[in-house]
Design an enzyme around this catalytic site. Sequence first.
Site, PDB file in Angstrom:
ATOM      1  N   LYS A 111       0.838  -1.209   0.000  1.00  0.00           N
ATOM      2  CA  LYS A 111       0.000   0.000   0.000  1.00  0.00           C
ATOM      3  C   LYS A 111       0.871   1.256   0.000  1.00  0.00           C
ATOM      4  O   LYS A 111       0.555   2.249  -0.655  1.00  0.00           O
ATOM      5  CB  LYS A 111      -0.933   0.024   1.230  1.00  0.00           C
ATOM      6  CG  LYS A 111      -1.972  -1.081   1.234  1.00  0.00           C
ATOM      7  CD  LYS A 111      -3.144  -0.705   0.371  1.00  0.00           C
ATOM      8  CE  LYS A 111      -4.291  -1.540   0.359  1.00  0.00           C
ATOM      9  NZ  LYS A 111      -4.663  -2.791   0.112  1.00  0.00           N
ATOM     10  N   LYS A 194      -3.235 -12.010  -8.502  1.00  0.00           N
ATOM     11  CA  LYS A 194      -4.565 -12.416  -8.042  1.00  0.00           C
ATOM     12  C   LYS A 194      -5.657 -11.476  -8.514  1.00  0.00           C
ATOM     13  O   LYS A 194      -5.386 -10.326  -8.874  1.00  0.00           O
ATOM     14  CB  LYS A 194      -4.583 -12.499  -6.511  1.00  0.00           C
ATOM     15  CG  LYS A 194      -4.450 -11.160  -5.815  1.00  0.00           C
ATOM     16  CD  LYS A 194      -4.992 -11.191  -4.392  1.00  0.00           C
ATOM     17  CE  LYS A 194      -5.080  -9.789  -3.841  1.00  0.00           C
ATOM     18  NZ  LYS A 194      -6.024  -9.541  -2.817  1.00  0.00           N
ATOM     19  N   LYS A 197      -9.986  -6.077  -6.332  1.00  0.00           N
ATOM     20  CA  LYS A 197     -10.691  -4.844  -6.698  1.00  0.00           C
ATOM     21  C   LYS A 197      -9.724  -3.738  -7.090  1.00  0.00           C
ATOM     22  O   LYS A 197     -10.027  -2.910  -7.918  1.00  0.00           O
ATOM     23  CB  LYS A 197     -11.518  -4.362  -5.507  1.00  0.00           C
ATOM     24  CG  LYS A 197     -12.904  -4.931  -5.508  1.00  0.00           C
ATOM     25  CD  LYS A 197     -13.623  -4.560  -4.229  1.00  0.00           C
ATOM     26  CE  LYS A 197     -14.080  -5.810  -3.529  1.00  0.00           C
ATOM     27  NZ  LYS A 197     -14.476  -5.650  -2.154  1.00  0.00           N
TER      28      LYS A 197
END
Length: 329
Positions: A111, A194, A197
């Site tokens: 992140k 993977k 979203k």
Amino acid sequence: MSIVVSGIRATGQLHIGNYFGAVANFLRMQEQDQCYFFIADYHALTTHPDPAALKANSRTVLAEYLACGLDPEKVTLYYQSDVPETSELYMLLNMQAYVGELERCTSFKDKVRKHPENVNAGLLTYPVLMAADILLHKGQFVPVGKDQEQHLEMARNFANRFNHFYQTETFPEPYAYNFSGALVKVPGLDGTGKMGKSEGAANAIYLNEDPAAVKKKIMRAVTDSGPTEPNSPVSEPIANIFTLMGLVSQPETLQHFQSAYADCSIRYGDLKKQLAADMEQFLGPLRERIKEFSANQALLDKTALMGAEKARESARKTLTEVRQVMGFR
Ligand code: TYM
């Protein structure tokens, strides 16, 4: 009977990664275990959603949980923010969590790399909030996808550290769990990594997505230039398509295309058309149910109320014990 706890972030619609990584387990476990499943609306705050979006997304996750087959009579299904004991345990556990270990967490580093402008303290302590969710009900098994494995390891560390420091056996060790064996990682359509979203809209297939849009995404999925000699190794993009096929198609269908790959007769257009058709077989009925549950506000309200009551009862018990152990009056 084991205690099972799990959640899904309230950041929008569920995709098939969520379904096969987590929800499919919920469906099986609700029949035999004591289950607490929740909509992680506190966790959604790390990306600063506006209030209307948070509300809409939380509602969507609840409706989709129900549409997938979660039975609120069998499980405790609730909004995380309806159980304020979560925040208290989160605060208390934060005292036993070290900044160094939180900074080393892979998802935190990810992140920070992707959003250097928004490295907030909630992001750093995200695994502590997750541990609080689980330990709040003394969870033992946590049905999640492969991507959550490290968070579960941290939850175990926090539980053990607490027990050790206070010389108690308050918390059991929680484990990431998949009902049918190994943890699942559902791949996306972009050829690598993977389904998620945050990986771009073309990468994920949503449970409530329009059939034409799903087909278009699948037809555009990344492939390679095709096998050039018999039994050549399968590249990642093709392996990913085979994995998706393994989830929604008949075993013979997958076998047929794998053999066609091995003898070089495979046509990727046919492979994708078949996957799109099988995906629609899987999604069609689900889409109908999502529509029904989304339109039933009374049922959603009743479910949330019942879930909050049951979850708080369990949470209060744990917090009373935790406070006593820690020396609060
Ligand atoms: P979230 O919302 O990112 O994902 C929800 C669940 O879906 C799984 N998942 C996948 N599984 C396989 N393949 C994929 N491509 C895939 N994408 C998502 C995730 O592993 C997860 O099980 N931090 C959690 C929510 C949470 C939680 C908890 C979970 C908050 N508190 C306590 C368990 C226990 C999350 O972000 O999930």
